[in-house]
Design an enzyme around this catalytic site. Structure first.
Site, PDB file in Angstrom:
ATOM      1  N   HIS A  86      12.192  13.614  -6.298  1.00  0.00           N
ATOM      2  CA  HIS A  86      11.305  13.452  -7.448  1.00  0.00           C
ATOM      3  C   HIS A  86      12.136  13.309  -8.724  1.00  0.00           C
ATOM      4  O   HIS A  86      13.033  14.120  -8.983  1.00  0.00           O
ATOM      5  CB  HIS A  86      10.383  14.660  -7.598  1.00  0.00           C
ATOM      6  CG  HIS A  86       9.293  14.710  -6.588  1.00  0.00           C
ATOM      7  ND1 HIS A  86       8.626  15.879  -6.257  1.00  0.00           N
ATOM      8  CD2 HIS A  86       8.720  13.725  -5.833  1.00  0.00           C
ATOM      9  CE1 HIS A  86       7.717  15.620  -5.339  1.00  0.00           C
ATOM     10  NE2 HIS A  86       7.759  14.328  -5.068  1.00  0.00           N
ATOM     11  N   LYS A 146      12.847   5.698  -4.330  1.00  0.00           N
ATOM     12  CA  LYS A 146      12.259   4.866  -5.378  1.00  0.00           C
ATOM     13  C   LYS A 146      13.322   4.490  -6.397  1.00  0.00           C
ATOM     14  O   LYS A 146      14.214   5.278  -6.712  1.00  0.00           O
ATOM     15  CB  LYS A 146      11.123   5.620  -6.075  1.00  0.00           C
ATOM     16  CG  LYS A 146       9.869   5.753  -5.215  1.00  0.00           C
ATOM     17  CD  LYS A 146       8.737   6.377  -6.004  1.00  0.00           C
ATOM     18  CE  LYS A 146       7.453   6.406  -5.201  1.00  0.00           C
ATOM     19  NZ  LYS A 146       6.326   7.005  -5.970  1.00  0.00           N
ATOM     20  N   ARG A 197       4.980  14.787   4.267  1.00  0.00           N
ATOM     21  CA  ARG A 197       5.858  15.078   3.122  1.00  0.00           C
ATOM     22  C   ARG A 197       5.262  16.212   2.286  1.00  0.00           C
ATOM     23  O   ARG A 197       5.978  17.139   1.894  1.00  0.00           O
ATOM     24  CB  ARG A 197       6.011  13.802   2.300  1.00  0.00           C
ATOM     25  CG  ARG A 197       6.884  13.894   1.055  1.00  0.00           C
ATOM     26  CD  ARG A 197       7.088  12.484   0.530  1.00  0.00           C
ATOM     27  NE  ARG A 197       7.518  12.423  -0.857  1.00  0.00           N
ATOM     28  CZ  ARG A 197       8.765  12.499  -1.265  1.00  0.00           C
ATOM     29  NH1 ARG A 197       9.745  12.683  -0.384  1.00  0.00           N
ATOM     30  NH2 ARG A 197       9.067  12.399  -2.548  1.00  0.00           N
ATOM     31  N   TYR A 233       2.996  21.343  -5.705  1.00  0.00           N
ATOM     32  CA  TYR A 233       3.064  22.134  -4.473  1.00  0.00           C
ATOM     33  C   TYR A 233       2.984  23.628  -4.744  1.00  0.00           C
ATOM     34  O   TYR A 233       2.621  24.388  -3.862  1.00  0.00           O
ATOM     35  CB  TYR A 233       4.334  21.769  -3.701  1.00  0.00           C
ATOM     36  CG  TYR A 233       4.358  20.317  -3.330  1.00  0.00           C
ATOM     37  CD1 TYR A 233       3.431  19.797  -2.425  1.00  0.00           C
ATOM     38  CD2 TYR A 233       5.252  19.431  -3.934  1.00  0.00           C
ATOM     39  CE1 TYR A 233       3.413  18.456  -2.114  1.00  0.00           C
ATOM     40  CE2 TYR A 233       5.242  18.090  -3.619  1.00  0.00           C
ATOM     41  CZ  TYR A 233       4.318  17.603  -2.714  1.00  0.00           C
ATOM     42  OH  TYR A 233       4.297  16.269  -2.424  1.00  0.00           O
ATOM     43  N   HIS A 249       2.426  10.516   4.219  1.00  0.00           N
ATOM     44  CA  HIS A 249       2.680  11.318   3.028  1.00  0.00           C
ATOM     45  C   HIS A 249       2.178  12.751   3.205  1.00  0.00           C
ATOM     46  O   HIS A 249       2.678  13.672   2.548  1.00  0.00           O
ATOM     47  CB  HIS A 249       2.017  10.662   1.808  1.00  0.00           C
ATOM     48  CG  HIS A 249       2.904  10.659   0.599  1.00  0.00           C
ATOM     49  ND1 HIS A 249       4.098   9.952   0.531  1.00  0.00           N
ATOM     50  CD2 HIS A 249       2.799  11.300  -0.594  1.00  0.00           C
ATOM     51  CE1 HIS A 249       4.673  10.149  -0.642  1.00  0.00           C
ATOM     52  NE2 HIS A 249       3.909  10.964  -1.343  1.00  0.00           N
ATOM     53  N   ARG A 268       9.818   9.884   2.487  1.00  0.00           N
ATOM     54  CA  ARG A 268       8.726   8.922   2.388  1.00  0.00           C
ATOM     55  C   ARG A 268       8.760   7.985   3.594  1.00  0.00           C
ATOM     56  O   ARG A 268       9.810   7.778   4.215  1.00  0.00           O
ATOM     57  CB  ARG A 268       8.852   8.091   1.106  1.00  0.00           C
ATOM     58  CG  ARG A 268       8.861   8.905  -0.185  1.00  0.00           C
ATOM     59  CD  ARG A 268       9.089   7.994  -1.382  1.00  0.00           C
ATOM     60  NE  ARG A 268       9.050   8.720  -2.636  1.00  0.00           N
ATOM     61  CZ  ARG A 268      10.119   9.210  -3.260  1.00  0.00           C
ATOM     62  NH1 ARG A 268      11.331   9.042  -2.727  1.00  0.00           N
ATOM     63  NH2 ARG A 268       9.993   9.853  -4.407  1.00  0.00           N
TER      64      ARG A 268
END
Length: 300
Positions: A272, A173, A249, A281, A246, A149
């Site tokens: 994730h 995150k 990414r 994806y 992004h 990110r």
């Protein structure tokens, strides 16, 4: 209890106890502020399911996107669940609150040929040795090469990168740390930047910085500068007017899966929390495969 005081205590809990990302806390705060303006002078105990449904209905009438409605409903549910756990209210009015499902939008990605052309152009530009060109090449190689990110990129310090192993330690995150791999092109680009570019940028700073990537004044580079760079160099390759880091990414994840990477491995690389987030994806890869089939097969 007054709604505003409870909302403040809740967002403080998200920030200090749950340690959510600042952008996530700002989103919760914004949604609860919008709810506060809708309920007027009512207290927490006076808010009902119908109150919340009316709030979302008015948001629909003013044209809020389905994704915004879904986020606001989720914010309300999180807030009232917390308020009930804290015994600020006797009953949770949000238990049966639902919002329109988010429409699935596939992420913007670049083809492998486009990424090769883009990064080759950046390598050529950096070969002259100009500090910002070396930095930009190194940033783009790492964004694509590791699929990180933009916040993770900007937060990197020099000591977080191991060029011998080809790994970077990033803070994702929820302040979750992970180690991500990157390949030889990124290693070479980062090495050239550290050798010939970073010291020149650091010389412009008022005080030393441990940051890996430095801005034009020698301080840690910010997300806005990275967005500007990616928008400038990537947009022509993906045919989009607005595109940000992004997209690199998304592109990295899609290319990993197309190359045979296991879904769980891609989840771990991207950081994730849920495998469901990574599943998008597989849809991208399937749709690109279908498009190629329709163009190429005589019976398509």
């Amino acid at each position: 209890m007054e709604f505003a005081a409870a909302a403040h205590a809740f967002t403080d809990h998200l920030e200090r106890v749950r340690r959510l990302a600042p952008a996530t806390v700002r989103a919760y705060r914004s949604d609860l502020r919008d709810l506060a303006s809708a309920i007027g002078e009512r207290t927490l105990e006076e808010i009902t399911l119908e109150t919340l449904r009316d709030w979302l209905w008015h948001a629909t009438q003013r044209g809020d996107a389905r994704s915004t409605l879904a986020r606001r409903a989720a914010a309300a549910r999180s807030f009232f669940t917390w308020a009930h756990e804290q015994e600020l209210i006797a009953h949770d009015p949000s238990l049966r609150l639902v919002a329109p499902k988010r429409g699935r939008t596939l992420p913007t990605i670049a083809s492998q040929d486009a990424m090769t052309a883009l990064l080759e152009a950046q390598r050529t530009a950096a070969s002259a040795g100009e500090p910002t060109a070396l930095r930009d090449h190194a940033m783009l190689e790492l964004l694509y090469g590791a699929g990180i990110r933009v916040s993770e990129l900007c937060g990197l310090d020099v000591d977080d990168v191991d060029l011998d192993r080809g790994t970077a330690r990033v803070l994702g995150k929820g302040s979750k740390e992970r180690v991500v791999p990157f390949g030889r092109p990124a290693r070479e680009a980062i090495g050239a930047y550290l050798t010939r570019g970073r010291s020149a940028l650091l010389a412009r700073a008022a005080r030393p910085s441990p940051a890996l990537y430095l801005g034009s004044r020698g301080g840690r580079i910010g997300p806005r500068a990275v967005y500007s760079l990616v928008a400038e160099v990537l947009a022509p390759f993906v045919g989009a007017d607005t595109v940000g880091p992004h997209a690199l990414r998304h592109t990295a994840a899609t290319h990993l899966l197309a190359g045979g990477a296991h879904l769980r491995a891609v989840q771990e690389i991207l950081g994730h929390a849920s495998l469901g987030t990574t599943l998008i994806y597989t849809h991208v890869s399937a749709e690109r495969l279908t498009a190629t089939y329709r163009l190429a097969h005589p019976r398509a």
